[in-house]
Design an enzyme around this catalytic site. Sequence first.
Site, PDB file in Angstrom:
ATOM      1  N   CYS A 100       0.861  -1.173   0.000  1.00 37.69           N
ATOM      2  CA  CYS A 100       0.000   0.000   0.000  1.00 37.69           C
ATOM      3  C   CYS A 100       0.898   1.222   0.000  1.00 37.69           C
ATOM      4  O   CYS A 100       2.112   1.107   0.145  1.00 37.69           O
ATOM      5  CB  CYS A 100      -0.943   0.016   1.199  1.00 37.69           C
ATOM      6  N   CYS A 102      -0.041   4.206   1.801  1.00 37.40           N
ATOM      7  CA  CYS A 102      -0.379   5.194   2.839  1.00 37.40           C
ATOM      8  C   CYS A 102       0.768   5.468   3.808  1.00 37.40           C
ATOM      9  O   CYS A 102       0.943   6.599   4.251  1.00 37.40           O
ATOM     10  CB  CYS A 102      -1.636   4.782   3.590  1.00 37.40           C
ATOM     11  N   CYS A 110      -4.115   6.084   0.759  1.00 38.07           N
ATOM     12  CA  CYS A 110      -3.581   4.859   0.169  1.00 38.07           C
ATOM     13  C   CYS A 110      -3.247   5.034  -1.312  1.00 38.07           C
ATOM     14  O   CYS A 110      -2.735   4.121  -1.948  1.00 38.07           O
ATOM     15  CB  CYS A 110      -4.577   3.721   0.349  1.00 38.07           C
ATOM     16  N   LYS A 179     -12.323  -5.056   2.321  1.00 35.90           N
ATOM     17  CA  LYS A 179     -11.778  -4.265   3.422  1.00 35.90           C
ATOM     18  C   LYS A 179     -12.737  -3.113   3.685  1.00 35.90           C
ATOM     19  O   LYS A 179     -12.989  -2.295   2.803  1.00 35.90           O
ATOM     20  CB  LYS A 179     -10.401  -3.738   3.042  1.00 35.90           C
ATOM     21  N   ARG A 189      -3.233   2.955  12.968  1.00 42.52           N
ATOM     22  CA  ARG A 189      -2.761   4.224  12.375  1.00 42.52           C
ATOM     23  C   ARG A 189      -1.590   4.754  13.157  1.00 42.52           C
ATOM     24  O   ARG A 189      -0.710   5.393  12.589  1.00 42.52           O
ATOM     25  CB  ARG A 189      -3.899   5.225  12.293  1.00 42.52           C
ATOM     26  N   ARG A 201     -11.076   7.491   4.340  1.00 40.76           N
ATOM     27  CA  ARG A 201     -10.818   6.479   3.312  1.00 40.76           C
ATOM     28  C   ARG A 201     -12.095   5.875   2.739  1.00 40.76           C
ATOM     29  O   ARG A 201     -12.066   4.840   2.090  1.00 40.76           O
ATOM     30  CB  ARG A 201      -9.922   5.384   3.889  1.00 40.76           C
ATOM     31  N   GLU A 217     -16.767  -7.612  -4.769  1.00 41.95           N
ATOM     32  CA  GLU A 217     -15.350  -7.222  -4.701  1.00 41.95           C
ATOM     33  C   GLU A 217     -14.455  -8.462  -4.662  1.00 41.95           C
ATOM     34  O   GLU A 217     -13.412  -8.529  -5.302  1.00 41.95           O
ATOM     35  CB  GLU A 217     -15.083  -6.366  -3.447  1.00 41.95           C
ATOM     36  N   LYS A 232     -11.551  -8.009   6.135  1.00 39.26           N
ATOM     37  CA  LYS A 232     -10.971  -7.188   7.197  1.00 39.26           C
ATOM     38  C   LYS A 232     -11.922  -6.064   7.544  1.00 39.26           C
ATOM     39  O   LYS A 232     -12.431  -5.420   6.624  1.00 39.26           O
ATOM     40  CB  LYS A 232      -9.645  -6.620   6.688  1.00 39.26           C
ATOM     41  N   SER A 258      -6.268  -4.128  14.721  1.00 40.10           N
ATOM     42  CA  SER A 258      -5.707  -3.496  15.914  1.00 40.10           C
ATOM     43  C   SER A 258      -6.758  -3.106  16.958  1.00 40.10           C
ATOM     44  O   SER A 258      -6.544  -3.299  18.149  1.00 40.10           O
ATOM     45  CB  SER A 258      -4.909  -2.262  15.492  1.00 40.10           C
ATOM     46  N   TYR A 297      -2.287 -10.319  16.020  1.00 46.04           N
ATOM     47  CA  TYR A 297      -1.176  -9.886  16.876  1.00 46.04           C
ATOM     48  C   TYR A 297      -0.916 -10.867  18.014  1.00 46.04           C
ATOM     49  O   TYR A 297       0.044 -10.714  18.743  1.00 46.04           O
ATOM     50  CB  TYR A 297      -1.464  -8.473  17.412  1.00 46.04           C
TER      51      TYR A 297
HETATM   52 ZN   LIG Z   1      -3.215   2.019   2.843  1.00 44.95          ZN
END
Ligand SMILES: [Zn+2]
Length: 308
Positions: A100, A102, A110, A179, A189, A201, A217, A232, A258, A297
Amino acid sequence: MRETKLTAHDFVLPLFVSEKIDKQRPIASMPGVFHLSVKEIVDEAQRAQDLGLQAVLLFGVPEHKDEQASGAYAENGIVQKALRAIKAKCPDLVTITDVCLCEYMSHGHCGVARIDGDHFHILNDETVELLVKTALSHAAAGADMVAPSDMMDGRVGAIREALDAGGFDQTGIMSYAAKFASAFYGPFREAAENPPQFGDRRSYQMDYANADEALREVALDIDEGADIVMVKPALPYIDILWRVRERYGKPTAVYHVSGEFAMVKVAAAKGIVDERAAVLEIMTALKRAGADIIVTYWARELVKWLRE
Ligand SMILES: [Zn+2]
């Protein structure tokens, strides 16, 4: 009689490598998650492999950002350096790279942005060109799989074509196919140092109210050559995960993000839930709903817990 069993091979560990540090730095909103230097990420990758994990997902934090995200496809970019170092030490560990722009864009979006007065547009095709360059440079540096997370149209096909033409026909694509524009990305972030400097976004990520659109998609990405499709975030989209897995029967990944991670961590720190019990329940639910791969994680802890 248990139908769903977790194994170490279900999990992919996300790792953050930063060009700005020599020593690991904690990410405040994600307890136990760190920015690592190149040297440290190699050690971390080795430890992950020794634990029994098969794959890591790499994110880079560059020293400099600009309007063309040039750090994303620089031969000596931070992810490229980390890849070469990890592959030299752990050639068998599957390395997946986030593709990506971003993290590398001065404005944090992005894609390539055009600003008209109060409005801005993300330029789809110009962005795809840069994503293709990024994916190629990752493959050249040793990525086993690239994971475009930008949600531009047509990027999976363009990346597949360029990889094949460049001699990287064995490099796979894990596409962030569905996503959603989500409130649960907040801590990431901070981790990726990529908050958008203006706007949001929602023009390229999906509306969380739309499920049929998510399936469309995913179908497009499969047609364009995605090897693995991803949903996601995870828990709030478990219905999407189930429908994608049922409908297409493709290897399906889910990213436990996250914010989902941080909520359990905070609740556990306050004694409201038992972390281990909660995490095992969440991960089992994701696998039960059809996930072949779970990006989490907790990957390291899960492997240890499953052994006990
Ligand atoms: Zn991105």
